[in-house]
Write an enzyme that holds these catalytic residues in place. Structure first.
Site, PDB file in Angstrom:
ATOM      1  N   ASP A 166      29.592  21.496 -15.997  1.00  0.00           N
ATOM      2  CA  ASP A 166      29.485  22.838 -15.219  1.00  0.00           C
ATOM      3  C   ASP A 166      30.993  23.182 -14.859  1.00  0.00           C
ATOM      4  OD1 ASP A 166      28.440  24.842 -13.782  1.00  0.00           O
ATOM      5  OD2 ASP A 166      26.603  23.697 -13.162  1.00  0.00           O
ATOM      6  N   ASP A 213      29.536  29.051 -14.354  1.00  0.00           N
ATOM      7  CA  ASP A 213      28.953  29.459 -13.238  1.00  0.00           C
ATOM      8  C   ASP A 213      29.609  31.000 -12.920  1.00  0.00           C
ATOM      9  OD1 ASP A 213      27.196  28.915 -10.696  1.00  0.00           O
ATOM     10  OD2 ASP A 213      29.171  29.506  -9.839  1.00  0.00           O
ATOM     11  N   GLU A 236      26.376  32.045 -17.102  1.00  0.00           N
ATOM     12  CA  GLU A 236      25.624  32.576 -16.095  1.00  0.00           C
ATOM     13  C   GLU A 236      26.270  34.060 -15.733  1.00  0.00           C
ATOM     14  OE1 GLU A 236      23.614  31.106 -11.719  1.00  0.00           O
ATOM     15  OE2 GLU A 236      26.169  31.545 -11.912  1.00  0.00           O
ATOM     16  N   HIS A 269      18.810  24.466 -10.623  1.00  0.00           N
ATOM     17  CA  HIS A 269      19.415  24.065  -9.347  1.00  0.00           C
ATOM     18  C   HIS A 269      19.484  25.285  -8.154  1.00  0.00           C
ATOM     19  CE1 HIS A 269      22.908  25.776 -10.926  1.00  0.00           C
ATOM     20  NE2 HIS A 269      23.366  25.979 -10.001  1.00  0.00           N
ATOM     21  N   ASP A 270      19.396  26.511  -8.772  1.00  0.00           N
ATOM     22  CA  ASP A 270      19.374  27.819  -8.079  1.00  0.00           C
ATOM     23  C   ASP A 270      17.786  28.280  -8.070  1.00  0.00           C
ATOM     24  OD1 ASP A 270      21.788  27.812  -7.074  1.00  0.00           O
ATOM     25  OD2 ASP A 270      22.658  28.923  -8.754  1.00  0.00           O
TER      26      ASP A 270
END
Length: 559
Positions: free
Chosen positions: A98, A200, A255, A331-332
């Site tokens: 990530d 991200d 993302e 995770h979000d």
């Protein structure tokens, strides 16, 4: 084809803090991931996406990075991650790291140096602006986590920009040194064996240097024409592709919160050489009230007609122009079984129904830890939550602005909060669910006595076994990776039905997303010359007779 290995792959996301603790400190670690490689091989996945394990003050659970090249001691050390990469490769599993390229932690040496003066090497690494004549912020932008997107720094006597928490200052991608520092970091990890990147909020890296006010006075960072996507975004991502991704054949999934399927083709069309895939948020907003003033905390019942329309647009518009990244959980994102399903009466059925929809589509499925056993949202109280986004929004919306009641906010949090996905992984029914021998960093979901890996794998109605079968089909059946897509019954508010077609073969996916039963024949072609049941989540389903039961899902090969 090896260059595009991800098209046949299923990728498993690990949130290390909550996966498995091997040293008893209550925090998951890198050795915990290595310890469960056998489990992941058994599940059948091809790659692991590891949420950030870099040095961080953990203001935003690791998405505030102090040092991109150093592992945070809470997770182990650099040798642990190097060993994990090597070990995973021995098992045939690739590693996706990530990366947060939009911002760093305010504890980063880059920022600590940048704030010292306006004329040092790092001074232009971040987005600094003078106050207006009246001393106020440069514009009216709001942070995604609540409050202003600008923070005053007494050292420099300037404001710095932060799209997220004030401890997460945004990097200045206009500075070529910043970009080269990021690319060099990516090369460093490639040298250690990393196979790809999850990026991200990567579409936020370019800022509109005119800093126009947002027409919405409480609005988020704003760019005329396309919110959050700055004018040089495509240029920067293409440069990253040419500098790192293409030369080293590294997979990339970015993302892209505001992207529609029309926007996506500009990011993932192979001819443009930017990204391989992107994560959109579009389909995850189908339970958000459009007229609400509280953003994501104004929730409504999931709109299945809208979900079908959005997912179908991505299937159709990206076909031949790029590749889909498929997900419902990460995770979000809260647990889909609780958010959109029925986690009380039909937990197994709900979990497998959503899995069937997702894994039947064209694209690369991403499985989030615990999704493969049907983990659920916990019914926490406000004081139990840890997430900075939730706590900042609660303070702003409930305590200060009073635009939503505590009860309504808590109801929404229990449905959609990011913390719903961050409770420790439930390995067994022991007091700490097999996650740790110490005191866990975050409360466990009380249902771990009933919902855990050990028990689920023993059951006939096993979510884990169902995922195993879906993953095997993905590997073996070209129709899932290469077949065309056609949505059926788009206006049906309860059942999701679509076809996949390749070389004269047709698969029909039928999924009931309700507590009601229907005539299955209503969703089948009028004349079935031949039918083969590929998979069904009701184990007594052997043919197409009878009713489509609550949360029932099946895939048929038909002719």
């Amino acid at each position: 084809m090896e260059k595009e290995w991800w098209k046949k792959a299923v990728i498993y996301q690990v949130y290390p803090k909550s996966f498995l603790d091997t040293n008893g400190d209550g925090i998951g670690d890198i050795k915990g991931i290595e310890k469960k490689l056998d489990y992941l091989v058994e599940l059948g996945i091809d790659a692991i996406w590891i949420s950030p394990v870099y040095l961080s003050p953990q203001i935003d659970n690791g998405y505030d990075i102090t040092d991109y090249r150093k592992i945070d001691p809470m997770f182990g050390d650099n040798h642990d991650i190097y060993h994990l990469i090597d070990k995973a490769h021995e098992y045939g599993i690739k590693i996706i790291m990530d990366m947060v390229a939009n911002h760093t932690s305010d504890q980063s040496v880059w920022f600590q140096e940048s704030r010292k003066s306006k004329d040092n090497f790092f001074s232009d690494f971040y987005v600094w602006r003078d106050a207006k004549e009246d001393g106020s912020e440069p514009n009216n932008w709001g942070s995604n986590f609540g409050g202003s997107a600008w923070e005053w720094d007494q050292n420099r006597k300037q404001y710095y920009l932060h799209y997220y928490a004030k401890q997460q200052p945004d990097l200045n991608w206009e500075n070529p040194r910043v970009r080269q520092y990021i690319y060099d970091m990516m090369r460093f990890w490639k040298a250690k064996g990393v196979d790809g990147w999850r990026m991200d909020v990567v579409t936020s890296i370019s800022k509109d240097l005119h800093f126009p006010d947002n027409p919405n006075p409480h609005g988020k960072p704003y760019v005329v024409g396309n919110q959050n996507n700055g004018p040089r975004m495509h240029e920067f991502i293409h440069e990253m592709n040419q500098e790192v991704l293409k030369p080293f054949s590294m997979m990339s999934v970015g993302e892209s919160p505001d992207s529609t399927s029309q926007d996506a083709t500009l990011l993932v069309d192979p001819e443009r050489e930017e990204l391989d895939m992107i994560f959109t948020f579009e389909h995850m907003h189908v339970d958000r009230a459009q007229s609400g003033v509280n953003g994501r905390w104004d929730i409504q019942k999931m709109d299945l007609i809208k979900l079908k329309k959005i997912l179908s647009s991505w299937q159709i518009n990206l076909r031949g122009h790029g590749w889909n990244a498929l997900y419902f959980e990460n995770h979000d994102r809260a647990r889909v079984t609780s958010r959109w399903g029925n986690d009380k009466k039909y937990r197994y059925e709900s979990a497998t129904a959503f899995a069937t929809i997702l894994h039947g589509l064209q694209g690369t499925p991403f499985v989030y830890q615990g999704e493969e056993i049907g983990m659920t949202n916990p019914d926490f109280e406000i004081e139990d939550y840890e997430d900075i986004e939730l706590l900042d929004n609660y303070r702003e919306l409930v305590l200060e602005q009073k635009t939503i009641s505590k009860e309504a906010f808590l109801k929404a949090a229990r449905k959609i909060s990011r913390d719903n996905a961050r409770t420790p992984m439930q390995w067994n029914e022991t007091d700490n669910a097999g996650f740790t021998t110490g005191a866990p960093w975050f409360k466990l979901n009380p249902d771990h006595k009933e919902v855990n890996v050990e028990d689920d794998r023993k059951k006939d109605t096993s979510v884990f076994k169902y995922y195993q079968t879906l993953i095997r089909l993905r590997h073996e059946c070209k129709i899932l990776t290469e077949g065309s897509y056609e949505l059926l019954y788009p206006e049906d508010p309860n059942v999701f039905t679509y076809k996949r077609m390749l070389d004269g073969e047709t698969w029909l996916i039928v999924v009931n997303l309700s507590d009601t039963q229907f005539e299955l024949s209503d969703y089948l072609p009028q004349v079935l010359k031949k039918e083969t049941l590929i998979i069904a989540n009701y184990r007594d389903r052997t043919n197409t007779d009878g009713l489509l039961r609550p949360w029932e899902s099946l895939i048929l090969a038909i002719s």
